[in-house]
Scaffold this motif. Structure first.
Motif, PDB file in Angstrom:
ATOM      1  N   VAL A 182      18.962  11.399  12.720  1.00  0.00           N
ATOM      2  CA  VAL A 182      19.597  10.130  12.708  1.00  0.00           C
ATOM      3  C   VAL A 182      20.238   9.431  11.439  1.00  0.00           C
ATOM      4  O   VAL A 182      20.994   8.405  11.524  1.00  0.00           O
ATOM      5  N   ASP A 183      19.642   9.863  10.259  1.00  0.00           N
ATOM      6  CA  ASP A 183      19.856   9.229   8.944  1.00  0.00           C
ATOM      7  C   ASP A 183      20.847  10.071   8.302  1.00  0.00           C
ATOM      8  O   ASP A 183      20.950   9.894   7.110  1.00  0.00           O
ATOM      9  N   ALA A 184      21.282  11.094   8.845  1.00  0.00           N
ATOM     10  CA  ALA A 184      22.141  12.084   8.074  1.00  0.00           C
ATOM     11  C   ALA A 184      23.063  11.328   7.088  1.00  0.00           C
ATOM     12  O   ALA A 184      23.996  10.549   7.767  1.00  0.00           O
ATOM     13  N   SER A 217      22.572  11.103   0.301  1.00  0.00           N
ATOM     14  CA  SER A 217      21.044  11.224   0.301  1.00  0.00           C
ATOM     15  C   SER A 217      20.868  13.011   0.753  1.00  0.00           C
ATOM     16  O   SER A 217      20.017  13.534   0.167  1.00  0.00           O
ATOM     17  N   ASN A 218      21.522  13.472   1.661  1.00  0.00           N
ATOM     18  CA  ASN A 218      21.254  14.707   2.149  1.00  0.00           C
ATOM     19  C   ASN A 218      21.393  15.661   0.931  1.00  0.00           C
ATOM     20  O   ASN A 218      20.955  16.656   0.575  1.00  0.00           O
ATOM     21  N   GLY A 219      22.791  15.469   0.592  1.00  0.00           N
ATOM     22  CA  GLY A 219      23.352  16.519  -0.262  1.00  0.00           C
ATOM     23  C   GLY A 219      22.357  16.692  -1.726  1.00  0.00           C
ATOM     24  O   GLY A 219      21.955  17.577  -2.218  1.00  0.00           O
ATOM     25  N   SER A 225      11.711   1.800  -5.679  1.00  0.00           N
ATOM     26  CA  SER A 225      12.604   2.939  -6.570  1.00  0.00           C
ATOM     27  C   SER A 225      13.101   3.779  -5.388  1.00  0.00           C
ATOM     28  O   SER A 225      14.050   4.476  -5.920  1.00  0.00           O
ATOM     29  N   GLU A 226      12.631   3.642  -4.301  1.00  0.00           N
ATOM     30  CA  GLU A 226      12.990   4.553  -3.021  1.00  0.00           C
ATOM     31  C   GLU A 226      14.363   4.018  -2.635  1.00  0.00           C
ATOM     32  O   GLU A 226      15.465   4.832  -2.318  1.00  0.00           O
ATOM     33  N   LEU A 227      14.558   2.818  -2.651  1.00  0.00           N
ATOM     34  CA  LEU A 227      15.907   2.328  -2.663  1.00  0.00           C
ATOM     35  C   LEU A 227      16.888   2.577  -3.500  1.00  0.00           C
ATOM     36  O   LEU A 227      17.964   2.778  -3.461  1.00  0.00           O
ATOM     37  N   HIS A 261       0.939  -1.112   0.197  1.00  0.00           N
ATOM     38  CA  HIS A 261      -0.047   0.033   0.043  1.00  0.00           C
ATOM     39  C   HIS A 261       0.866   1.312  -0.195  1.00  0.00           C
ATOM     40  O   HIS A 261       0.382   2.294   0.260  1.00  0.00           O
ATOM     41  N   TYR A 262       1.995   1.140  -0.268  1.00  0.00           N
ATOM     42  CA  TYR A 262       3.146   2.185  -0.208  1.00  0.00           C
ATOM     43  C   TYR A 262       2.708   3.404  -0.759  1.00  0.00           C
ATOM     44  O   TYR A 262       2.563   4.565  -0.277  1.00  0.00           O
ATOM     45  N   GLU A 263       2.137   3.301  -2.170  1.00  0.00           N
ATOM     46  CA  GLU A 263       1.772   4.451  -2.863  1.00  0.00           C
ATOM     47  C   GLU A 263       0.763   5.152  -2.342  1.00  0.00           C
ATOM     48  O   GLU A 263       1.225   6.624  -2.263  1.00  0.00           O
ATOM     49  N   GLY A 295       3.106   5.453   6.964  1.00  0.00           N
ATOM     50  CA  GLY A 295       2.939   4.856   5.641  1.00  0.00           C
ATOM     51  C   GLY A 295       4.353   4.246   5.021  1.00  0.00           C
ATOM     52  O   GLY A 295       4.528   3.831   4.169  1.00  0.00           O
ATOM     53  N   THR A 296       5.434   4.757   5.631  1.00  0.00           N
ATOM     54  CA  THR A 296       6.841   4.691   5.118  1.00  0.00           C
ATOM     55  C   THR A 296       7.518   3.442   6.067  1.00  0.00           C
ATOM     56  O   THR A 296       7.028   3.257   7.177  1.00  0.00           O
ATOM     57  N   SER A 297       8.536   2.872   5.616  1.00  0.00           N
ATOM     58  CA  SER A 297       9.284   1.857   6.343  1.00  0.00           C
ATOM     59  C   SER A 297      10.064   2.461   7.901  1.00  0.00           C
ATOM     60  O   SER A 297      10.245   1.661   8.472  1.00  0.00           O
ATOM     61  N   LYS A 298      10.289   3.742   7.529  1.00  0.00           N
ATOM     62  CA  LYS A 298      11.375   4.315   8.667  1.00  0.00           C
ATOM     63  C   LYS A 298      12.625   3.429   8.946  1.00  0.00           C
ATOM     64  O   LYS A 298      13.330   3.301   9.819  1.00  0.00           O
ATOM     65  N   LEU A 299      13.005   2.931   7.644  1.00  0.00           N
ATOM     66  CA  LEU A 299      14.300   2.325   7.698  1.00  0.00           C
ATOM     67  C   LEU A 299      15.558   3.017   7.503  1.00  0.00           C
ATOM     68  O   LEU A 299      16.773   2.489   7.722  1.00  0.00           O
ATOM     69  N   SER A 300      15.271   4.406   7.070  1.00  0.00           N
ATOM     70  CA  SER A 300      16.644   5.208   6.629  1.00  0.00           C
ATOM     71  C   SER A 300      17.628   5.138   7.704  1.00  0.00           C
ATOM     72  O   SER A 300      18.950   4.905   7.229  1.00  0.00           O
ATOM     73  N   PRO A 301      17.445   5.354   8.888  1.00  0.00           N
ATOM     74  CA  PRO A 301      18.775   5.361   9.836  1.00  0.00           C
ATOM     75  C   PRO A 301      19.340   3.756   9.739  1.00  0.00           C
ATOM     76  O   PRO A 301      20.673   3.641   9.796  1.00  0.00           O
ATOM     77  N   HIS A 346       9.264  13.030   8.081  1.00  0.00           N
ATOM     78  CA  HIS A 346       8.766  12.316   6.901  1.00  0.00           C
ATOM     79  C   HIS A 346       9.147  12.950   5.589  1.00  0.00           C
ATOM     80  O   HIS A 346       9.367  14.104   5.585  1.00  0.00           O
ATOM     81  N   ASN A 347       9.304  12.160   4.616  1.00  0.00           N
ATOM     82  CA  ASN A 347       9.963  12.539   3.458  1.00  0.00           C
ATOM     83  C   ASN A 347       9.140  13.883   2.784  1.00  0.00           C
ATOM     84  O   ASN A 347       9.916  14.842   2.444  1.00  0.00           O
ATOM     85  N   ARG A 348       7.860  13.607   2.717  1.00  0.00           N
ATOM     86  CA  ARG A 348       6.966  15.031   2.285  1.00  0.00           C
ATOM     87  C   ARG A 348       7.152  16.336   3.166  1.00  0.00           C
ATOM     88  O   ARG A 348       7.483  17.203   2.386  1.00  0.00           O
TER      89      ARG A 348
END
Ligand code: FAD
Length: 457
Positions: A364-366, A370-372, A262-264, A216-218, A228-234, A333-335
């Motif tokens: 915590v995921d700096a 990705s940040n740049g 595609s986010e990966l 249901h991600y989309e 609705g997102t994984s919060k896996l980034s850190p 959150h990304n948005r």
């Protein structure tokens, strides 16, 4: 033979190629070096240090279960690692490739002194592996992802080593608690401790919890009010779980899992960009931007407005919610990251690099790549399309993506406002303790476009 596993952002045992290779060769000494010199002004930010402490604790416990031990040393890696090799009579260093420019340089300096084997495994494909027909690396995401996807799925993940042979005598280790990675006075990490479980076990829990939602991600990923997102980034950033493992676990979920995958891809893309343009997070890529007239920090008004942004007191509820979430849990959150970044750059006309730095210190995921890439993307100064003139309207974004409950959570003084009022509280309903807007949208928009026209001459 004894080999050293040099750990950086690869703090896991499963699908960790350096451990796998070292375990095959004989005795293994896992080492983490706290090095604040090599990264120059890219030394770890405060939130990263907190995460690192907890993640190292977790890895040390996992290693102990395998009869091994995590050795901690502080200093310049290109001194510490060769020294330790000598101390142990180790013949080889195993590590995982990292693409931040300071790490690549340090790897070279170590390789001049001892034998070092670097393995791939922190990205779906190593940067530079996916190329155009003429053999060049991609600059733009869409064709990059199209080509990367053709090489997917990644190979099956490799299990954690069943045991790790210990040396007869362990070298001395410093004490994690003495590294002062945790905040003390004041301790701002309370909400982080509640939100996150750094380490491999915590990463796997997040992945399992998300797995059911992947299809249901989309439909959910743009709404900050739901998880609705994984919060896996850190966890991905610190290498507590491999992207191949995440990919393989969710790939058959159906529905809109392709968007998630595609986010990966975006994560890989950021590394490809910094691998090609090492100072990407510090310098606008496009020509002309060095002439852009960002507002001047010598003015106290500008400094105050930057401060209001950092503290979540801009008078724009969605922006304030995002900045307070960032401060509380080190993640946004990304948005909302896009909205707050756009607000700083275009509404406040403050150089995106100031925002990038603040994120560097507080996320915590700096992540250098990705940040740049994301900051340059929002600013429109990067390798992809020029987005500067697409100025996000924070109030309509807030309504469109249904941020009411998100605002209630992070800006409690607005919690009693109705769904209709909360995105842009009317003057007669604005609580006394909530600031007025620091700038009107229309005026800000015109000022930004004017500055852009001036740069273009
Ligand atoms: P999900 O939606 O579940 O996505 C899965 C994974 O894909 C993420 O964990 C992450 O590793 C990767 N990913 C998702 N979106 C992006 C993206 N746009 N770019 C790169 N990778 C992505 N992400 C970071 O990991 N570190 C950063 O320092 C960082 N800084 C950002 C700065 C700005 C201004 C913006 C707009 C975005 C930034 N992002 C950064 C990207 C993105 O916001 C986060 O990766 C995402 O919000 C993490 O949440 P999640 O794990 O729930 O993501």
């Amino acid at each position: 033979a004894t080999s050293i596993v040099w750990l950086r952002r690869d703090l896991r045992l499963t699908d960790q190629p350096a451990f796998r290779a070292a375990a095959r060769e004989g005795t293994v000494v896992p080492v983490f070096v706290l090095d604040d010199e090599t990264p120059g002004d890219r030394k770890l930010g405060g939130a990263s240090r907190w995460w690192l402490h907890r993640s190292l604790e977790s890895l040390a416990a996992d290693l102990e279960e395998k009869g091994s031990k995590l050795i901690l040393r502080q200093g310049r890696v290109d001194h510490v690692i060769p020294q330790l090799c000598e101390e142990l009579g180790a013949t080889r260093v195993h590590g995982v490739h990292h693409y931040e420019p300071w790490w690549k340089e340090a790897e070279d300096r170590i390789a001049d002194q001892v034998e070092i084997c670097l393995h791939d495994g922190n990205y779906l494909e190593p940067p530079g592996a996916v190329t155009t027909g003429s053999g060049d690396p991609y600059k733009i995401f869409t064709p990059f992802w199209k080509a990367l996807k053709e090489r997917m799925p990644p190979s099956e993940i490799s299990p954690r080593p069943s045991s790790l042979d210990a040396p007869d005598n362990w070298p001395e280790s410093e004490k994690l608690d003495e590294w002062d990675l945790l905040p003390t006075n004041p301790n701002w990490a309370g909400a982080m401790e509640e939100e996150w479980e750094p380490g491999e076990a915590g990463a796997v829990k997040r992945l399992e919890a998300f797995q059911d939602d992947a299809s249901h991600y989309e439909g959910q990923r743009n709404c900050p009010s739901v998880e609705g997102t994984s919060k896996l980034s850190p966890h991905l950033h610190w290498g507590e779980i491999s992207p191949a493992r995440v990919y393989n676990r969710v790939k058959d979920s159906g529905g809109s899992v392709g968007t998630f995958l595609s986010e990966l891809g975006w994560r890989d893309y950021g590394q490809n960009v910094i691998d090609q343009f090492p100072d990407y997070a510090d310098k606008p890529y496009r020509d002309g931007w060095d002439k852009f007239e960002w507002r001047d920090f010598r003015s106290s008004t500008v400094r105050d407005e930057f401060d209001a942004w950092k503290k979540g007191k801009t008078g724009y509820p969605i922006v304030d919610a995002g900045m307070r979430q960032l401060w509380a849990i080190g993640w946004v959150h990304n948005r909302v990251r896009m909205i707050v970044a756009s607000f700083l750059i275009k509404h406040l006309l403050i150089d995106w690099r100031e925002g990038e730095q603040w994120f560097w210190d507080t996320l915590v995921d700096a992540d250098y790549g990705s940040n740049g890439t994301n900051w340059q993307w929002v600013a429109g100064t990067g390798v992809d399309s020029n987005m500067f003139v697409r100025i996000m309207a924070p109030l309509s974004q807030s309504e469109k993506f249904d941020a009411a409950d998100y605002i209630r959570q992070w800006v409690p003084e607005l919690a009693d406002l109705s769904d209709a009022d909360i995105h842009d509280p009317p003057a007669d309903k604005r609580p006394d303790d909530y600031p007025e807007k620091i700038i009107e949208h229309k005026a800000a928009r015109e000022r930004a476009l004017e500055a852009y026209r001036a740069m273009k001459g």
